[in-house]
Design a protein around this motif. Sequence first.
Motif, PDB file in Angstrom:
ATOM      1  N   CYS A  35      31.704  30.901  19.043  1.00 30.84           N
ATOM      2  CA  CYS A  35      31.353  32.317  19.209  1.00 30.84           C
ATOM      3  C   CYS A  35      29.895  32.637  18.845  1.00 30.84           C
ATOM      4  O   CYS A  35      29.445  32.450  17.728  1.00 30.84           O
ATOM      5  CB  CYS A  35      32.319  33.220  18.439  1.00 30.84           C
ATOM      6  N   HIS A  36      29.198  33.111  19.875  1.00 30.82           N
ATOM      7  CA  HIS A  36      27.835  33.611  19.699  1.00 30.82           C
ATOM      8  C   HIS A  36      27.694  34.898  20.503  1.00 30.82           C
ATOM      9  O   HIS A  36      26.681  35.143  21.141  1.00 30.82           O
ATOM     10  CB  HIS A  36      26.790  32.560  20.084  1.00 30.82           C
ATOM     11  N   CYS A  38      27.472  37.744  19.176  1.00 32.36           N
ATOM     12  CA  CYS A  38      26.555  38.657  18.483  1.00 32.36           C
ATOM     13  C   CYS A  38      25.603  37.818  17.637  1.00 32.36           C
ATOM     14  O   CYS A  38      25.785  36.602  17.510  1.00 32.36           O
ATOM     15  CB  CYS A  38      27.341  39.675  17.661  1.00 32.36           C
ATOM     16  N   ARG A  40      25.332  37.165  14.664  1.00 33.81           N
ATOM     17  CA  ARG A  40      25.877  36.378  13.534  1.00 33.81           C
ATOM     18  C   ARG A  40      25.991  34.906  13.913  1.00 33.81           C
ATOM     19  O   ARG A  40      25.933  34.049  13.032  1.00 33.81           O
ATOM     20  CB  ARG A  40      27.264  36.879  13.145  1.00 33.81           C
ATOM     21  N   ASP A  41      26.241  34.659  15.216  1.00 37.95           N
ATOM     22  CA  ASP A  41      26.281  33.288  15.717  1.00 37.95           C
ATOM     23  C   ASP A  41      27.190  32.405  14.856  1.00 37.95           C
ATOM     24  O   ASP A  41      26.786  31.330  14.398  1.00 37.95           O
ATOM     25  CB  ASP A  41      24.843  32.734  15.731  1.00 37.95           C
ATOM     26  N   CYS A  42      28.422  32.844  14.667  1.00 38.46           N
ATOM     27  CA  CYS A  42      29.340  32.145  13.749  1.00 38.46           C
ATOM     28  C   CYS A  42      29.704  30.744  14.221  1.00 38.46           C
ATOM     29  O   CYS A  42      30.012  29.877  13.406  1.00 38.46           O
ATOM     30  CB  CYS A  42      30.624  32.959  13.573  1.00 38.46           C
ATOM     31  N   VAL A  44      32.411  29.792  15.634  1.00 37.24           N
ATOM     32  CA  VAL A  44      33.846  29.485  15.478  1.00 37.24           C
ATOM     33  C   VAL A  44      34.520  29.455  16.853  1.00 37.24           C
ATOM     34  O   VAL A  44      34.048  30.070  17.804  1.00 37.24           O
ATOM     35  CB  VAL A  44      34.569  30.536  14.583  1.00 37.24           C
ATOM     36  N   ARG A  46      37.223  30.885  18.621  1.00 36.26           N
ATOM     37  CA  ARG A  46      38.202  31.981  18.590  1.00 36.26           C
ATOM     38  C   ARG A  46      39.359  31.699  19.535  1.00 36.26           C
ATOM     39  O   ARG A  46      40.477  32.139  19.283  1.00 36.26           O
ATOM     40  CB  ARG A  46      37.504  33.307  18.920  1.00 36.26           C
ATOM     41  N   TYR A  53      32.854  36.065  11.169  1.00 40.00           N
ATOM     42  CA  TYR A  53      32.490  37.153  10.264  1.00 40.00           C
ATOM     43  C   TYR A  53      33.216  38.462  10.591  1.00 40.00           C
ATOM     44  O   TYR A  53      33.666  39.168   9.694  1.00 40.00           O
ATOM     45  CB  TYR A  53      30.974  37.366  10.336  1.00 40.00           C
ATOM     46  N   ASN A  90      31.258  43.735  13.820  1.00 39.91           N
ATOM     47  CA  ASN A  90      30.360  42.636  13.447  1.00 39.91           C
ATOM     48  C   ASN A  90      29.353  43.052  12.371  1.00 39.91           C
ATOM     49  O   ASN A  90      28.497  42.272  11.983  1.00 39.91           O
ATOM     50  CB  ASN A  90      29.639  42.063  14.675  1.00 39.91           C
ATOM     51  N   HIS A 137      32.182  42.523  19.682  1.00 33.25           N
ATOM     52  CA  HIS A 137      32.927  41.294  19.395  1.00 33.25           C
ATOM     53  C   HIS A 137      34.076  41.074  20.378  1.00 33.25           C
ATOM     54  O   HIS A 137      34.713  40.030  20.352  1.00 33.25           O
ATOM     55  CB  HIS A 137      33.438  41.316  17.944  1.00 33.25           C
TER      56      HIS A 137
END
Length: 304
Positions: A35-36, A38, A40-42, A44, A46, A53, A90, A137
């Motif tokens: 997941c990118h 937003c 935050r570029d986590c 993960v 999903r 986050y 987010n 998100h």
Amino acid sequence: MVSHSENSRYPSYLALEKAEFSRRIEQLRSMLENCHLCPRDCGVNRRGGERGYCRAGDKLEISSYGAHFGEEDVLVGQGGSGTIFLTWCNLRCCFCQNWEISLLGQGQVVSPEEAAGIMLNLQQRGCHNINLVTPTHFTPQLIEAIYLAAEEGLSLPVVWNCGGYESVPVLKLLKGIVDIYMPDMKYSRGETARLLSSAEDYVERCKESLREMHRQVGDLLVVNGLARRGLLIRHLVLPGHVEESLEILEFIAQEISPHSYVNVMAQYRPCGRVPASLSRPVSLSEYEQVISRAASLGLVRGLR
Ligand code: SF4
């Protein structure tokens, strides 16, 4: 008068080729695997059950929907703004008024087909737009829902009602789908963004997002009292942060457009876990300083 630069078909998504619409949905859905969506570029997965986050999963979650009459006049008209509140967020603003939704995840899972049905229901009720509140998100699922709803006759413009902490590559995929962008611009200083929203890079990301949004849709076009297309920026004045408000207005007037529609809001109320400096409402004098600067910069379109 309708701008000559507008698509002949309105809302814009009705002019988007089906194949291109589908390609964008697939591209957005693939982002869920790492997941990118937003800044935050986590990273993960999903789709594989992980959460980042924002705590949002693979499935769309909605907390409520309905005709809303408390939005800006240009969105409300006679029939109201067709508002859909998305669960999670987010950002984690310590002064968030909707923390049960944004932090605790109050809401329920809906399929894209069900979300499309909600959009059509809002249209049937006479709403003037589909107002997606905190959509970032859930971008892939929402764009799919818009596609499905358009197939069934949706013809209302989409309002992207976001916190301003957006990813420009994702925004580029919304070009020709979203007609009205309504981002917040919350801060002008990274330290404040870090303290109050745990997003130190908020200012840079918000500025580049506003530039991209304005590039796509331009200044807000209002026809017969209703927003048709363009950028509408919201700014909530915070107690003790007038200087930041002034910096934000200067940025908008000088680097976005002096014809921007800016809603300067005074309704801050302390709640949640705010620091001592934010434990009071905004004073009349603070609000007047900000409004007066907006007027002197020519940003009068959103002033009441
Ligand atoms: S949308 Fe959520 S999971 Fe994805 S990068 Fe942003 S905060 Fe992380």
